[in-house]
Every structure is written in structure tokens, then in C-alpha cells.
Design a protein around this motif. Structure first.
Motif, PDB file in Angstrom:
ATOM      1  N   ALA A   1      35.783  46.099  41.429  1.00  0.00           N
ATOM      2  CA  ALA A   1      35.526  47.241  42.314  1.00  0.00           C
ATOM      3  C   ALA A   1      35.337  48.469  41.448  1.00  0.00           C
ATOM      4  O   ALA A   1      35.797  48.508  40.298  1.00  0.00           O
ATOM      5  N   PRO A   2      34.666  49.486  41.972  1.00  0.00           N
ATOM      6  CA  PRO A   2      34.481  50.712  41.194  1.00  0.00           C
ATOM      7  C   PRO A   2      35.828  51.326  40.798  1.00  0.00           C
ATOM      8  O   PRO A   2      36.781  51.309  41.573  1.00  0.00           O
ATOM      9  N   ILE A   3      35.892  51.837  39.596  1.00  0.00           N
ATOM     10  CA  ILE A   3      37.092  52.505  39.113  1.00  0.00           C
ATOM     11  C   ILE A   3      36.808  53.999  39.082  1.00  0.00           C
ATOM     12  O   ILE A   3      35.921  54.441  38.364  1.00  0.00           O
ATOM     13  N   THR A   4      37.540  54.742  39.851  1.00  0.00           N
ATOM     14  CA  THR A   4      37.353  56.182  39.910  1.00  0.00           C
ATOM     15  C   THR A   4      38.637  56.884  39.457  1.00  0.00           C
ATOM     16  O   THR A   4      39.719  56.295  39.484  1.00  0.00           O
ATOM     17  N   PRO A   5      38.526  58.145  39.058  1.00  0.00           N
ATOM     18  CA  PRO A   5      39.736  58.898  38.734  1.00  0.00           C
ATOM     19  C   PRO A   5      40.727  58.927  39.898  1.00  0.00           C
ATOM     20  O   PRO A   5      41.943  58.846  39.671  1.00  0.00           O
ATOM     21  N   ALA A   6      40.218  59.035  41.119  1.00  0.00           N
ATOM     22  CA  ALA A   6      41.104  59.056  42.290  1.00  0.00           C
ATOM     23  C   ALA A   6      41.860  57.740  42.412  1.00  0.00           C
ATOM     24  O   ALA A   6      43.065  57.728  42.718  1.00  0.00           O
ATOM     25  N   TYR A   7      41.166  56.633  42.179  1.00  0.00           N
ATOM     26  CA  TYR A   7      41.841  55.331  42.229  1.00  0.00           C
ATOM     27  C   TYR A   7      42.931  55.258  41.167  1.00  0.00           C
ATOM     28  O   TYR A   7      44.039  54.759  41.420  1.00  0.00           O
ATOM     29  N   ALA A   8      42.646  55.757  39.957  1.00  0.00           N
ATOM     30  CA  ALA A   8      43.624  55.718  38.872  1.00  0.00           C
ATOM     31  C   ALA A   8      44.855  56.545  39.218  1.00  0.00           C
ATOM     32  O   ALA A   8      45.990  56.117  38.975  1.00  0.00           O
ATOM     33  N   ARG A   9      44.650  57.716  39.783  1.00  0.00           N
ATOM     34  CA  ARG A   9      45.784  58.556  40.162  1.00  0.00           C
ATOM     35  C   ARG A   9      46.632  57.864  41.234  1.00  0.00           C
ATOM     36  O   ARG A   9      47.872  57.890  41.176  1.00  0.00           O
ATOM     37  N   ASN A  10      45.976  57.251  42.211  1.00  0.00           N
ATOM     38  CA  ASN A  10      46.704  56.541  43.259  1.00  0.00           C
ATOM     39  C   ASN A  10      47.481  55.349  42.686  1.00  0.00           C
ATOM     40  O   ASN A  10      48.595  55.047  43.124  1.00  0.00           O
ATOM     41  N   LEU A  11      46.888  54.682  41.702  1.00  0.00           N
ATOM     42  CA  LEU A  11      47.568  53.543  41.068  1.00  0.00           C
ATOM     43  C   LEU A  11      48.824  54.011  40.334  1.00  0.00           C
ATOM     44  O   LEU A  11      49.863  53.348  40.389  1.00  0.00           O
ATOM     45  N   VAL A  12      48.728  55.126  39.654  1.00  0.00           N
ATOM     46  CA  VAL A  12      49.899  55.685  38.967  1.00  0.00           C
ATOM     47  C   VAL A  12      51.017  55.963  39.970  1.00  0.00           C
ATOM     48  O   VAL A  12      52.184  55.618  39.737  1.00  0.00           O
ATOM     49  N   ASP A  13      50.670  56.567  41.105  1.00  0.00           N
ATOM     50  CA  ASP A  13      51.687  56.867  42.119  1.00  0.00           C
ATOM     51  C   ASP A  13      52.287  55.588  42.700  1.00  0.00           C
ATOM     52  O   ASP A  13      53.499  55.516  42.954  1.00  0.00           O
ATOM     53  N   LEU A  14      51.446  54.584  42.907  1.00  0.00           N
ATOM     54  CA  LEU A  14      51.918  53.316  43.455  1.00  0.00           C
ATOM     55  C   LEU A  14      52.898  52.638  42.500  1.00  0.00           C
ATOM     56  O   LEU A  14      53.930  52.102  42.927  1.00  0.00           O
ATOM     57  N   VAL A  15      52.598  52.660  41.212  1.00  0.00           N
ATOM     58  CA  VAL A  15      53.421  51.972  40.220  1.00  0.00           C
ATOM     59  C   VAL A  15      54.670  52.776  39.844  1.00  0.00           C
ATOM     60  O   VAL A  15      55.778  52.236  39.781  1.00  0.00           O
ATOM     61  N   LEU A  16      54.499  54.072  39.602  1.00  0.00           N
ATOM     62  CA  LEU A  16      55.606  54.883  39.084  1.00  0.00           C
ATOM     63  C   LEU A  16      56.493  55.472  40.174  1.00  0.00           C
ATOM     64  O   LEU A  16      57.635  55.837  39.899  1.00  0.00           O
ATOM     65  N   ARG A  17      55.971  55.607  41.384  1.00  0.00           N
ATOM     66  CA  ARG A  17      56.730  56.207  42.494  1.00  0.00           C
ATOM     67  C   ARG A  17      57.341  57.546  42.086  1.00  0.00           C
ATOM     68  O   ARG A  17      58.552  57.730  42.057  1.00  0.00           O
ATOM     69  N   PRO A  18      56.482  58.520  41.753  1.00  0.00           N
ATOM     70  CA  PRO A  18      57.004  59.826  41.331  1.00  0.00           C
ATOM     71  C   PRO A  18      57.773  60.522  42.453  1.00  0.00           C
ATOM     72  O   PRO A  18      57.439  60.369  43.635  1.00  0.00           O
ATOM     73  N   LYS A  19      58.784  61.253  42.089  1.00  0.00           N
ATOM     74  CA  LYS A  19      59.626  61.953  43.053  1.00  0.00           C
ATOM     75  C   LYS A  19      58.890  63.161  43.612  1.00  0.00           C
ATOM     76  O   LYS A  19      58.264  63.909  42.881  1.00  0.00           O
ATOM     77  N   GLY A  20      58.974  63.336  44.915  1.00  0.00           N
ATOM     78  CA  GLY A  20      58.403  64.509  45.549  1.00  0.00           C
ATOM     79  C   GLY A  20      56.951  64.357  45.926  1.00  0.00           C
ATOM     80  O   GLY A  20      56.293  63.389  45.637  1.00  0.00           O
TER      81      GLY A  20
END
Length: 203
Positions: free
Chosen positions: A184-203
Motif C-alpha cells: 500500500a502507499p506509504i505516506t508521512p501521515a501513515y508513518a505518524r499514525n503507525l508511531v502512535d499505534l505502536v508507541l501509544r504516546p501520552k496525551g
């Protein structure tokens, strides 16, 4: 391997002899990357790099143990400028992780992604694994970003409880996997969402 930047660059011990010229080293590395991007790896021979950089083959052979090592170092030299590691002053660990992953996703869509894949493929075809690529390029960057994730877990800004190296691999392994297989296409938005999904940042 020549010292290219402060990010770290491989573990090959320095050889005795005359000190290397930074200008000559950069000319070789920039020529090697330019040739990889323009003509492909097959045409990026030591002869071609020597002609393009106006540096003798003897100098190149003296400074690099193999053609593969030169290609990786040329890629590292370019990546250090195009995709630098995020400094601590640029935000929380999660913010820095989002920014870096997004930049990596964007870079994969251009010549950077093609050259990276070609260099890894060359290492595998010549040595049977990508260990050389890991040792000369990926290890330091992976260690730095793993440390950044660990710092976020320690200060509570990252809520994910897995090992930081596993979290890193989930993010960047996932991006590279999708890129290599064209899932699937890899976009900066997808990468940012993946980081949030994996790391579960607070806030």
C-alpha cells in the motif's frame, strides 16, 4: 571507513598512512551516490566512481575494503544529510519519532528508497546477508532511535510496555515491509499514525 558525520559510521579500524582529505572523501562518496541514483548499482563500479570523482582507484581501494562498503558509506553520507537523527531539543521522544518516521516514509518514495533497496540487495547477493549494511549503516541509527524510545518510556511520555528495540522494529520494519512489497502507499501521515499505534504516546 571514513568518518562522515557525528552519527557514527561503522567499526572498521583506521588504517595507517597519510590522513584522509575530507574534500576527497566527500567527492568519492557523493560521486558514488550520484552514480547509484542515476545509473544503478551495476554501473557504479570503482572505475566509474574514480572517473566521476577525479580520484585514483588506488586511493579508493586503500580507503574502502570492498565495493559494497563504499556503496553503503555513500548511502550513509547521503542519508545523514537527507534524514538526520532528531536532536533531543526538537520535542518529546514521541514527537521526534513521528517526525523521523514521516521523513523516512517520504524519503522511501524517491531515489533514496530505490538506492537503499539496491544497496541491501547488493549486499545480500555478494555476501548472503545484509549484515554488512547493518554494521556500517543501520546499527548506529537503530541504537539511537531505540534509546530515544527507551527515554520516552522512562519519562512516561510513551506508554507502550514492549522492549524499545521491538517497538522500533515494529515501526521501521513495518514501513520497509510495505515499501518492498508494494502492499500500500506509504505516506508521512501513515508513518505518524503507525508511531502512535505502536508507541501509544501520552496525551
Amino acid at each position: 571507513m571514513p568518518k562522515i558525520e557525528d552519527e557514527g559510521a561503522g567499526s572498521t579500524p583506521p588504517r595507517r598512512g597519510r590522513p584522509r582529505s575530507i574534500e576527497t572523501t566527500n567527492a568519492i562518496l557523493e560521486s558514488a551516490y550520484a552514480l547509484m541514483a542515476a545509473t544503478g548499482l551495476a554501473a557504479t563500479t570503482i572505475d566509474a566512481v574514480a572517473r566521476h570523482s577525479d580520484v585514483s582507484k588506488m586511493t579508493i581501494y586503500k580507503w574502502w575494503p570492498s565495493r559494497e562498503a563504499l556503496l553503503i558509506d555513500a548511502f550513509l553520507h547521503h542519508a545523514a544529510q537527507m534524514l538526520p537523527l532528531p536532536p533531543e531539543s526538537s520535542g518529546t521522544p514521541a514527537t521526534r519519532a513521528r517526525r523521523h518516521a514521516a521523513a523516512y516514509a517520504e524519503a522511501l518514495q524517491g531515489e533514496f528508497g530505490k538506492v537503499q533497496l539496491a544497496v541491501i540487495s547488493e549486499c545480500i547477493s555478494k555476501t548472503g546477508s545484509a549484515e554488512l549494511f547493518y554494521a556500517r549503516y543501520l546499527q548506529f541509527r537503530r541504537d539511537a532511535l531505540v534509546g530515544m524510545i527507551a527515554a520516552g518510556q522512562k519519562d512516561g511520555s510513551i506508554l507502550a510496555e514492549g522492549l524499545p528495540q521491538d517497538l522500533y522494529d515494529a515501526i521501521y520494519g513495518g514501513l520497509f515491509y510495505r515499501y518492498v512489497f508494494g502492499i500500500a502507499p506509504i505516506t508521512p501521515a501513515y508513518a505518524r499514525n503507525l508511531v502512535d499505534l505502536v508507541l501509544r504516546p501520552k496525551g
